[in-house]
Motif scaffolding. Sequence first.
Motif, PDB file in Angstrom:
ATOM      1  N   ALA A  12       5.259  47.952 -14.408  1.00 36.77           N
ATOM      2  CA  ALA A  12       4.509  48.593 -13.329  1.00 36.77           C
ATOM      3  C   ALA A  12       5.244  48.469 -11.991  1.00 36.77           C
ATOM      4  N   MET A  13       5.608  47.241 -11.622  1.00 32.34           N
ATOM      5  CA  MET A  13       6.187  47.022 -10.294  1.00 32.34           C
ATOM      6  C   MET A  13       7.619  47.549 -10.221  1.00 32.34           C
ATOM      7  N   GLY A  14       8.393  47.303 -11.291  1.00 33.97           N
ATOM      8  CA  GLY A  14       9.780  47.787 -11.310  1.00 33.97           C
ATOM      9  C   GLY A  14       9.830  49.300 -11.210  1.00 33.97           C
ATOM     10  N   GLU A  15       8.946  49.961 -11.927  1.00 40.19           N
ATOM     11  CA  GLU A  15       8.954  51.432 -11.885  1.00 40.19           C
ATOM     12  C   GLU A  15       8.516  51.930 -10.509  1.00 40.19           C
ATOM     13  N   ALA A  16       7.511  51.252  -9.930  1.00 33.64           N
ATOM     14  CA  ALA A  16       7.074  51.652  -8.581  1.00 33.64           C
ATOM     15  C   ALA A  16       8.253  51.577  -7.612  1.00 33.64           C
ATOM     16  N   LEU A  17       9.067  50.539  -7.774  1.00 33.11           N
ATOM     17  CA  LEU A  17      10.201  50.364  -6.869  1.00 33.11           C
ATOM     18  C   LEU A  17      11.260  51.446  -7.106  1.00 33.11           C
ATOM     19  N   VAL A  18      11.571  51.710  -8.371  1.00 32.87           N
ATOM     20  CA  VAL A  18      12.563  52.761  -8.672  1.00 32.87           C
ATOM     21  C   VAL A  18      12.084  54.093  -8.088  1.00 32.87           C
ATOM     22  N   ALA A 122       1.920  49.032  -3.898  1.00 31.33           N
ATOM     23  CA  ALA A 122       3.310  49.527  -3.917  1.00 31.33           C
ATOM     24  C   ALA A 122       3.427  50.751  -4.824  1.00 31.33           C
ATOM     25  N   LEU A 123       2.557  50.834  -5.812  1.00 32.05           N
ATOM     26  CA  LEU A 123       2.586  51.971  -6.751  1.00 32.05           C
ATOM     27  C   LEU A 123       2.342  53.298  -6.050  1.00 32.05           C
ATOM     28  N   VAL A 124       1.660  53.259  -4.919  1.00 31.24           N
ATOM     29  CA  VAL A 124       1.425  54.495  -4.160  1.00 31.24           C
ATOM     30  C   VAL A 124       2.128  54.434  -2.798  1.00 31.24           C
ATOM     31  N   GLY A 125       3.141  53.561  -2.708  1.00 33.46           N
ATOM     32  CA  GLY A 125       3.926  53.474  -1.469  1.00 33.46           C
ATOM     33  C   GLY A 125       3.189  52.839  -0.308  1.00 33.46           C
ATOM     34  N   GLU A 126       2.081  52.153  -0.604  1.00 31.17           N
ATOM     35  CA  GLU A 126       1.253  51.565   0.466  1.00 31.17           C
ATOM     36  C   GLU A 126       1.156  50.051   0.323  1.00 31.17           C
ATOM     37  N   GLY A 127       2.206  49.471  -0.255  1.00 28.62           N
ATOM     38  CA  GLY A 127       2.183  48.031  -0.479  1.00 28.62           C
ATOM     39  C   GLY A 127       2.376  47.240   0.798  1.00 28.62           C
ATOM     40  N   VAL A 128       2.124  45.926   0.683  1.00 28.66           N
ATOM     41  CA  VAL A 128       2.520  45.005   1.750  1.00 28.66           C
ATOM     42  C   VAL A 128       3.166  43.821   1.046  1.00 28.66           C
ATOM     43  N   THR A 129       4.346  43.454   1.525  1.00 31.00           N
ATOM     44  CA  THR A 129       5.128  42.430   0.835  1.00 31.00           C
ATOM     45  C   THR A 129       5.553  41.340   1.798  1.00 31.00           C
ATOM     46  N   GLY A 130       5.310  40.093   1.401  1.00 30.37           N
ATOM     47  CA  GLY A 130       5.832  38.951   2.154  1.00 30.37           C
ATOM     48  C   GLY A 130       7.158  38.554   1.520  1.00 30.37           C
ATOM     49  N   ILE A 131       8.190  38.338   2.344  1.00 27.25           N
ATOM     50  CA  ILE A 131       9.465  37.881   1.779  1.00 27.25           C
ATOM     51  C   ILE A 131       9.870  36.557   2.412  1.00 27.25           C
ATOM     52  N   ALA A 132      10.511  35.712   1.590  1.00 24.83           N
ATOM     53  CA  ALA A 132      10.917  34.393   2.072  1.00 24.83           C
ATOM     54  C   ALA A 132      12.336  34.100   1.600  1.00 24.83           C
ATOM     55  N   PRO A 133      13.145  33.494   2.489  1.00 24.96           N
ATOM     56  CA  PRO A 133      14.534  33.235   2.132  1.00 24.96           C
ATOM     57  C   PRO A 133      14.723  31.942   1.348  1.00 24.96           C
ATOM     58  N   GLY A 134      15.677  31.959   0.429  1.00 24.99           N
ATOM     59  CA  GLY A 134      16.098  30.732  -0.239  1.00 24.99           C
ATOM     60  C   GLY A 134      17.164  30.021   0.589  1.00 24.99           C
ATOM     61  N   ARG A 135      17.798  29.012   0.007  1.00 27.36           N
ATOM     62  CA  ARG A 135      18.727  28.133   0.746  1.00 27.36           C
ATOM     63  C   ARG A 135      19.972  28.832   1.260  1.00 27.36           C
ATOM     64  N   TYR A 136      20.456  29.827   0.515  1.00 29.34           N
ATOM     65  CA  TYR A 136      21.758  30.411   0.848  1.00 29.34           C
ATOM     66  C   TYR A 136      21.644  31.782   1.510  1.00 29.34           C
TER      67      TYR A 136
END
Length: 268
Positions: A12-18, A122-136
């Motif tokens: 579901a999510m991968g296809e929404a992104l593609v 995200a499936l309808v382009g109306e998602g909200v995403t929190g992103i967080a960085p790793g160590r590098y």
Amino acid sequence: MRPTVAVLGIGAMGEALVAGLLGAGWQPEDVSGATRRSERARVLAEEYRCTITTDPRGVLAGRDVVVVAVKPRDVPALLDQIAGAVEADQVLLSLAAGVPTATFEAALGTIPVVRAMPNTAALVGEGVTGIAPGRYVEEGHLERAATVLEAVGIVRRLDESLLDAVTAVSGTGPAYVFVLAEALIEAAIREGLPRDIAEIFVHQTVRGAGHLLTETDLSAAELRAQVTSPGGTTAAAMHVLEEHGFRALVEDAVQAAAARSRELGSTA
Ligand SMILES: NC(=O)c1ccc[n+]([C@@H]2O[C@H](COP(=O)([O-])OP(=O)(O)OC[C@H]3O[C@@H](n4cnc5c(N)ncnc54)[C@H](OP(=O)(O)O)[C@@H]3O)[C@@H](O)[C@H]2O)c1
């Protein structure tokens, strides 16, 4: 500059992104992907005209961003498949709920890992995403990850420790709205509306209220106050919600979701 992308795991999510990336102007040659079943890979490749195979290791080579979009329980097997193949100039962008960036770093080495918590809108382009960085992760890596996710909605940067809260609020969020919509539809039917009419009125009410929240400068509290006249119908309804502890119930639900997210993360 549009980063090239490999999406590993196209459900579901991968296809929404593609679909979102192609819709936002990425060319099919700039997006590749891998999924587990060959028939699905064939169908997706035909539909999106991208290279989509069953070989995650093969499709990630040379891509700027490698998106992990398999279920959290499938992450260890995927990591075994791609270990040693991700380069330090690539960004690994994980959507897997609850899996810490450290898990990827332990398996892949000094790779920039960005962890994200999107939601189903995200499936309808109306998602909200929190992103967080790793160590590098450096600034440019976060920008690259954000550019990719902005194809399916809005993106905000946070500390990784806050992703459990994001999971509980916006990751789980559509379900709170859906259960409220279900309850409203049943209530409408009890009040005499035919089901099809009840559904149209509730769906459009949720959509309209959402637009008011995002497209005016008014807060949720101000918008609610605006439709609550003294002694009126909304005031009568709000009184019942308050009496039965609606706000406390929502807070408890969010707290339970956050606790569950932490629990799942600690076993990932
Ligand atoms: N859906 C949401 O609303 C949402 C929200 C926030 C976060 N997420 C996160 O997004 C991720 C994906 O969720 P989803 O709902 O899209 O799951 P999904 O529909 O099950 O998609 C996962 C896909 O990955 C494939 N896969 C599994 N292992 C693989 C491997 N080793 N190589 C290639 N493909 C593989 C699966 O194949 P099979 O079909 O054979 O199983 C499936 O097609 C999860 O980690 C989830 O936590 C989702």
